[in-house]
Design an enzyme around this catalytic site. Sequence first.
Site, PDB file in Angstrom:
ATOM      1  N   TYR A  56       0.865  -1.188   0.000  1.00 33.72           N
ATOM      2  CA  TYR A  56       0.000   0.000   0.000  1.00 33.72           C
ATOM      3  C   TYR A  56       0.897   1.231   0.000  1.00 33.72           C
ATOM      4  O   TYR A  56       1.459   1.617   1.026  1.00 33.72           O
ATOM      5  CB  TYR A  56      -0.924   0.025   1.228  1.00 33.72           C
ATOM      6  CG  TYR A  56      -2.001  -1.045   1.265  1.00 33.72           C
ATOM      7  CD1 TYR A  56      -2.469  -1.650   0.099  1.00 33.72           C
ATOM      8  CD2 TYR A  56      -2.581  -1.425   2.465  1.00 33.72           C
ATOM      9  CE1 TYR A  56      -3.463  -2.610   0.146  1.00 33.72           C
ATOM     10  CE2 TYR A  56      -3.592  -2.386   2.513  1.00 33.72           C
ATOM     11  CZ  TYR A  56      -4.021  -2.981   1.352  1.00 33.72           C
ATOM     12  OH  TYR A  56      -5.011  -3.930   1.402  1.00 33.72           O
ATOM     13  N   LEU A 209     -18.356  -1.436   2.368  1.00 34.76           N
ATOM     14  CA  LEU A 209     -19.118  -0.327   1.767  1.00 34.76           C
ATOM     15  C   LEU A 209     -18.872  -0.267   0.264  1.00 34.76           C
ATOM     16  O   LEU A 209     -19.136   0.754  -0.370  1.00 34.76           O
ATOM     17  CB  LEU A 209     -18.709   0.999   2.418  1.00 34.76           C
ATOM     18  CG  LEU A 209     -18.967   1.087   3.922  1.00 34.76           C
ATOM     19  CD1 LEU A 209     -18.478   2.422   4.477  1.00 34.76           C
ATOM     20  CD2 LEU A 209     -20.452   0.902   4.225  1.00 34.76           C
ATOM     21  N   ARG A 211     -16.191   0.068  -1.234  1.00 37.58           N
ATOM     22  CA  ARG A 211     -15.216   1.151  -1.466  1.00 37.58           C
ATOM     23  C   ARG A 211     -15.889   2.525  -1.488  1.00 37.58           C
ATOM     24  O   ARG A 211     -15.493   3.416  -2.228  1.00 37.58           O
ATOM     25  CB  ARG A 211     -14.446   0.868  -2.752  1.00 37.58           C
ATOM     26  CG  ARG A 211     -13.731  -0.494  -2.669  1.00 37.58           C
ATOM     27  CD  ARG A 211     -13.199  -0.924  -3.992  1.00 37.58           C
ATOM     28  NE  ARG A 211     -12.594  -2.251  -3.947  1.00 37.58           N
ATOM     29  CZ  ARG A 211     -11.327  -2.520  -3.622  1.00 37.58           C
ATOM     30  NH1 ARG A 211     -10.528  -1.554  -3.278  1.00 37.58           N
ATOM     31  NH2 ARG A 211     -10.877  -3.754  -3.629  1.00 37.58           N
ATOM     32  N   GLY A 212     -16.948   2.642  -0.693  1.00 38.61           N
ATOM     33  CA  GLY A 212     -17.649   3.917  -0.559  1.00 38.61           C
ATOM     34  C   GLY A 212     -18.899   3.987  -1.415  1.00 38.61           C
ATOM     35  O   GLY A 212     -19.764   4.830  -1.202  1.00 38.61           O
ATOM     36  N   SER A 215     -21.928   3.658   0.670  1.00 39.00           N
ATOM     37  CA  SER A 215     -21.795   4.345   1.964  1.00 39.00           C
ATOM     38  C   SER A 215     -22.889   5.382   2.177  1.00 39.00           C
ATOM     39  O   SER A 215     -23.072   5.872   3.287  1.00 39.00           O
ATOM     40  CB  SER A 215     -20.434   5.052   2.033  1.00 39.00           C
ATOM     41  OG  SER A 215     -20.404   6.109   1.075  1.00 39.00           O
TER      42      SER A 215
HETATM   43  N1  LIG Z   1      -7.369  -8.482   0.930  1.00 38.05           N
HETATM   44  C1  LIG Z   1      -7.631  -7.634  -0.045  1.00 38.05           C
HETATM   45  O1  LIG Z   1      -7.531  -7.978  -1.235  1.00 38.05           O
HETATM   46  C2  LIG Z   1      -8.084  -6.241   0.274  1.00 38.05           C
HETATM   47  C3  LIG Z   1      -8.530  -5.408  -0.761  1.00 38.05           C
HETATM   48  C4  LIG Z   1      -8.961  -4.126  -0.439  1.00 38.05           C
HETATM   49  C5  LIG Z   1      -8.945  -3.703   0.878  1.00 38.05           C
HETATM   50  N2  LIG Z   1      -8.491  -4.516   1.865  1.00 38.05           N
HETATM   51  C6  LIG Z   1      -8.437  -4.071   3.282  1.00 38.05           C
HETATM   52  O2  LIG Z   1      -9.755  -3.810   3.720  1.00 38.05           O
HETATM   53  C7  LIG Z   1      -9.848  -2.480   4.228  1.00 38.05           C
HETATM   54  C8  LIG Z   1     -11.234  -1.935   3.957  1.00 38.05           C
HETATM   55  O3  LIG Z   1     -11.477  -1.923   2.548  1.00 38.05           O
HETATM   56  P1  LIG Z   1     -12.048  -0.653   1.835  1.00 38.05           P
HETATM   57  O4  LIG Z   1     -11.262   0.532   2.303  1.00 38.05           O
HETATM   58  O5  LIG Z   1     -12.161  -0.908   0.407  1.00 38.05           O
HETATM   59  O6  LIG Z   1     -13.487  -0.614   2.508  1.00 38.05           O
HETATM   60  P2  LIG Z   1     -14.807   0.184   2.343  1.00 38.05           P
HETATM   61  O7  LIG Z   1     -15.259   0.414   3.748  1.00 38.05           O
HETATM   62  O8  LIG Z   1     -15.717  -0.526   1.420  1.00 38.05           O
HETATM   63  O9  LIG Z   1     -14.453   1.561   1.637  1.00 38.05           O
HETATM   64  C9  LIG Z   1     -13.823   2.585   2.344  1.00 38.05           C
HETATM   65  C10 LIG Z   1     -14.095   3.912   1.647  1.00 38.05           C
HETATM   66  O10 LIG Z   1     -15.483   4.200   1.737  1.00 38.05           O
HETATM   67  C11 LIG Z   1     -15.688   5.595   1.901  1.00 38.05           C
HETATM   68  N3  LIG Z   1     -16.605   5.834   3.038  1.00 38.05           N
HETATM   69  C12 LIG Z   1     -17.735   6.554   3.005  1.00 38.05           C
HETATM   70  N4  LIG Z   1     -18.348   6.543   4.184  1.00 38.05           N
HETATM   71  C13 LIG Z   1     -17.601   5.851   5.014  1.00 38.05           C
HETATM   72  C14 LIG Z   1     -17.716   5.513   6.382  1.00 38.05           C
HETATM   73  N5  LIG Z   1     -18.734   5.907   7.141  1.00 38.05           N
HETATM   74  N6  LIG Z   1     -16.751   4.780   6.925  1.00 38.05           N
HETATM   75  C15 LIG Z   1     -15.711   4.354   6.176  1.00 38.05           C
HETATM   76  N7  LIG Z   1     -15.545   4.641   4.868  1.00 38.05           N
HETATM   77  C16 LIG Z   1     -16.494   5.389   4.291  1.00 38.05           C
HETATM   78  C17 LIG Z   1     -14.320   6.213   2.118  1.00 38.05           C
HETATM   79  O11 LIG Z   1     -13.952   6.821   0.905  1.00 38.05           O
HETATM   80  P3  LIG Z   1     -14.026   8.406   0.764  1.00 38.05           P
HETATM   81  O12 LIG Z   1     -13.270   8.934   1.932  1.00 38.05           O
HETATM   82  O13 LIG Z   1     -13.407   8.692  -0.549  1.00 38.05           O
HETATM   83  O14 LIG Z   1     -15.504   8.745   0.830  1.00 38.05           O
HETATM   84  C18 LIG Z   1     -13.399   5.049   2.383  1.00 38.05           C
HETATM   85  O15 LIG Z   1     -12.106   5.256   1.884  1.00 38.05           O
HETATM   86  C19 LIG Z   1      -8.724  -1.724   3.539  1.00 38.05           C
HETATM   87  O16 LIG Z   1      -8.342  -0.580   4.254  1.00 38.05           O
HETATM   88  C20 LIG Z   1      -7.648  -2.778   3.479  1.00 38.05           C
HETATM   89  O17 LIG Z   1      -6.961  -2.822   4.710  1.00 38.05           O
HETATM   90  C21 LIG Z   1      -8.085  -5.783   1.575  1.00 38.05           C
END
Ligand SMILES: NC(=O)c1ccc[n+]([C@@H]2O[C@H](COP(=O)([O-])OP(=O)(O)OC[C@H]3O[C@@H](n4cnc5c(N)ncnc54)[C@H](OP(=O)(O)O)[C@@H]3O)[C@@H](O)[C@H]2O)c1
Length: 334
Positions: A56, A209, A211-212, A215
């Site tokens: 990352y 979410l 990826r938002g 959300s």
């Molecule tokens: N194993 C794998 O292949 C893999 C792949 C991807 C991720 N991951 C891990 O999983 C974690 C979570 O994944 P993700 O970041 O894609 O998850 P997510 O929760 O689906 O998306 C997070 C994004 O949603 C938006 N968002 C809007 N409202 C929110 C709220 N109330 N709380 C949190 N986010 C909100 C934010 O973007 P904005 O700020 O732009 O609105 C935030 O960056 C990552 O940080 C990583 O550690 C693992």
Amino acid sequence: MRTRTLGTTGPRVSALGLGCMGMSALYGGADRAEAVATVHAALEAGVTLLDTGDFYAMGHNEMLVGEALRTAPAARREQALVSVKFGALRDPDGNWTGYDGRPAAVKNFAAYSLQRLGVDHIDVYRIARLDPDVPIEETVGAIAELVEKGYVRHVGLSEVGAETIRRAAATAPIADLQIEYSLISRGIEREILPTTRELGIAVTAYGVLSRGLISGHFSRDRRLPANDFRAHSPRFQGDNLRHNLDLVDALRGIAERKGATVAQTAIAWVLSRGEDIVPLIGARTRERLGESLGALDVTLDAADLTAIEEAVPADAAAGDRYPAVQMAHLDSER
Ligand SMILES: NC(=O)c1ccc[n+]([C@@H]2O[C@H](COP(=O)([O-])OP(=O)(O)OC[C@H]3O[C@@H](n4cnc5c(N)ncnc54)[C@H](OP(=O)(O)O)[C@@H]3O)[C@@H](O)[C@H]2O)c1
């Protein structure tokens, strides 16, 4: 903070983990000071599981997590469990150039991660994607050797399918499978989730979410920089985006009746799917973190779950969850 256990062999962790990826990479710019403050606020609220990856922003995210741990009060630092993904190869331009799961590479990746994080062990260690050229037994076997030496506590998996999960579990105890799971990414329900349940392996769910997208904060007119994953994700394009945001509108009606936000409802739905599932929250600001943690207070009863299922049926999303090139790397989608 409610807790859940990572499989029959893994640690007890907070029911929601904090995913730190977006604090360094893939979702456009992020504010470092706010990111560190968000990690501190999460630890203060009782979150114990922090997820990162060495790729990352090429080590940036591990150094950020390391800084947050170093500057947290000792009691908070000690409660933190760090989950690290490795194996994705990058070049200096940031291009993704493949995966490396060879045993010598695993140990090399781990040595650098320990240094960047400033810790003497990693709590859960996993390859981000299956290396097609290296049997999973060899990769997992190398992590198991790191467990024996005390550098790693538990072996995890990421985005692999049922057969690979079985082979890995026959090699070493597996704590959890990290994989995308949300109201609009339900593919694991067919074969993968029954397999992890049979084998006593937990699921740490990412993209809860989408990826938002689901959300409640994403809008049709949002412009994304080219370095934002979502600028290239099929679900965020044109008609797909319009269709998917209509699903969010349907979900919003249910959320409002519950006195919850859309994000809280989407997270609460994943929490409701089983005690073996730990959603990773991708918050990178304290405000979003606070909203996400509020999901722990949202109880969805049978009527709510039926209404949600009608509003957002399984497979309702338009568009794959990754661009085609990245879909091809997903052992979980074979
Ligand atoms: N194993 C794998 O292949 C893999 C792949 C991807 C991720 N991951 C891990 O999983 C974690 C979570 O994944 P993700 O970041 O894609 O998850 P997510 O929760 O689906 O998306 C997070 C994004 O949603 C938006 N968002 C809007 N409202 C929110 C709220 N109330 N709380 C949190 N986010 C909100 C934010 O973007 P904005 O700020 O732009 O609105 C935030 O960056 C990552 O940080 C990583 O550690 C693992």
